[in-house]
Scaffold this active site. Structure first.
Site, PDB file in Angstrom:
ATOM      1  N   CYS A   1       0.813  -1.224   0.000  1.00  0.00           N
ATOM      2  CA  CYS A   1       0.000   0.000   0.000  1.00  0.00           C
ATOM      3  C   CYS A   1       0.843   1.270   0.000  1.00  0.00           C
ATOM      4  O   CYS A   1       0.373   2.324  -0.425  1.00  0.00           O
ATOM      5  CB  CYS A   1      -0.917   0.028   1.225  1.00  0.00           C
TER       6      CYS A   1
ATOM      7  N   HIS B   1      -9.218   3.084  -2.260  1.00  0.00           N
ATOM      8  CA  HIS B   1      -7.785   2.872  -2.044  1.00  0.00           C
ATOM      9  C   HIS B   1      -7.209   1.981  -3.143  1.00  0.00           C
ATOM     10  O   HIS B   1      -7.148   0.765  -2.990  1.00  0.00           O
ATOM     11  CB  HIS B   1      -7.607   2.241  -0.657  1.00  0.00           C
TER      12      HIS B   1
ATOM     13  N   CYS C   1      -0.147   2.976   6.265  1.00  0.00           N
ATOM     14  CA  CYS C   1       0.321   1.642   6.606  1.00  0.00           C
ATOM     15  C   CYS C   1       0.509   0.817   5.340  1.00  0.00           C
ATOM     16  O   CYS C   1      -0.092   1.086   4.309  1.00  0.00           O
ATOM     17  CB  CYS C   1      -0.658   0.954   7.547  1.00  0.00           C
TER      18      CYS C   1
END
Length: 416
Positions: free
Chosen positions: A92, A372, A402
């Site tokens: 991510c 996302h 994160c």
């Protein structure tokens, strides 16, 4: 050390990441990446023969998203062959890391013009994930049979980790739902007031028609009652037998034997599954001056931080502290905070641990409302922070998120 400046930042709207249902799901990932690269070139009258490198982020580098998307998308975008490209994966966090790496090459004095960004088409990666699951393949550290990794650093499912962290931190269902509702409210306000207009560019189909020119994922009709009615998503998954009696819950309780937890996260307070891409143009001062480009921001500092991979999602707080120390700043100097809402507990813990003013955090909504697109999100958030600094007249923005494996990159930018 040279300065690295952000000249421009663009992104696509985020499309719903479901195969055959999202407005972008029929497109090739290279097409999405080429869209933002074309925009960077055209908006800045960029001579692409002078681009030293293109540093791209894509998390699932398989199939259509494999084969160095940064380079292939640049060629698809009509860039000069002299503009090389590479593609990285920090899960991510890759979209921040691509910008950090680009800044580093400029700040070192070795390169003068670098484009950073990322792409993730989750409508496509969902297909890959389903195919691998049907074939019996499991990721490393998740009951994979890799005894060395499982024994030393067992890694659970991210959603299960989010539920475990909520229990450890005493963050209840009402708190995470309230943050999700606020994310939707902020996103609606931002869209209604055209706060994303400077960065968002339309995605066209191959025939030139518009595929998507607006955010597709937000649900402004969301209510507190509606969120409260949703069933927790990860309880059953936590106890799913991964083989040999291993479960995601057991991978956590091996390290935290006294921890009891239940699900608080669901579709409404977790990040949205979407398709998207973003790109930023970074240059040295000499390059900007020579080519008549006006910098919008400078890179103040960046940092990387690892944390416990068993809980996986807790590195943003130490990453933020680390980058603030590198910059010689305090939290009170930051006007705009962007913390990716992978799960509501991540942002809620971040706000509580750093004792932040909530009005300065994710001012225009976050991933719970907007989605996302894994490898692209960090680059999107940096552009969002820059737009907000310009809109509000703020000076400093801090972006972190994160990443799987228990990591978090971070960056601080200063509006010019």
């Amino acid at each position: 050390m040279s300065e690295a400046y952000i000249i421009d930042a663009v992104r696509t709207p985020r499309g719903i990441g479901k195969p055959g249902k999202g407005a972008l799901s029929h497109l090739h990932p290279q097409h999405l990446a080429a869209t933002v690269l074309k925009a960077i070139k055209e908006r800045n009258n960029l001579d692409t023969a002078t681009v030293d490198d293109i540093i791209w982020s894509t998390s699932t580098q398989k199939g259509k998203q494999g084969g160095d998307l940064g380079r292939m998308a640049a060629l698809a975008a009509g860039y000069d062959v002299k503009a090389s490209g590479t593609t990285l994966d920090r899960f991510c966090g890759g979209g921040i890391s691509s910008v950090n790496f680009a800044a580093a090459t400029v700040m070192s004095g070795m390169e003068d013009c670098v484009i950073a960004g990322g792409t993730e088409m989750m409508s496509y990666t969902a297909q890959i994930g389903a195919e691998e699951a049907n074939a019996g393949l499991k990721p490393l550290g998740m009951g994979s049979g890799n005894a060395a990794l499982d024994d030393i650093h067992p890694q659970s499912h991210q959603g299960v980790c989010g539920d475990a962290i909520a229990a450890l931190e005493g963050i209840d269902r009402e708190a995470v739902d309230a943050l999700a509702l606020e994310s939707q409210r902020k996103a609606k306000r931002a869209i209604d007031e055209n706060r994303f207009a400077k960065s968002v560019i339309p995605v066209l189909n191959e025939d030139g028609s518009v595929a998507l020119d607006r955010e597709e994922f937000p649900r402004p009709e969301t209510t507190a009652e509606g969120l409260a009615s949703l069933k927790a998503s990860f309880d059953a998954l936590a106890d799913f037998d991964l083989g040999g009696g291993t479960t995601f819950r057991k991978q956590i309780t091996r390290r935290y034997p006294d921890l009891e937890f239940k699900g608080v996260h669901h579709a409404g307070n977790s990040s949205g599954v979407v398709d998207g891409a973003a790109a930023l143009l970074l240059t040295s001062k000499n390059y900007a001056d020579k080519h008549g480009l006006k910098p919008r921001a400078r890179i103040v500092a960046y940092a990387n931080q690892g944390d416990d991979p068993t809980l996986m999602l807790n590195a943003p707080v130490p990453a933020a502290k680390k980058v603030l120390e590198k910059a010689g700043l305090t939290k009170n100097d930051i006007d705009v905070w962007e913390i990716n809402e992978a799960f509501a507990v991540v942002a809620e813990k971040f706000i509580r641990d750093l004792d932040l003013d909530r009005d300065k955090v994710n001012i225009n909504g976050g991933a719970m409302a907007l989605g996302h697109p894994i490898g692209a999100t960090g680059s999107i958030l940096i552009g969002t922070a820059l737009d907000e600094l310009e809109r509000s007249g703020g000076r400093y923005g801090l972006v972190t998120m994160c990443a799987a494996g228990g990591m978090a990159p971070a960056i601080i930018i200063e509006r010019i």
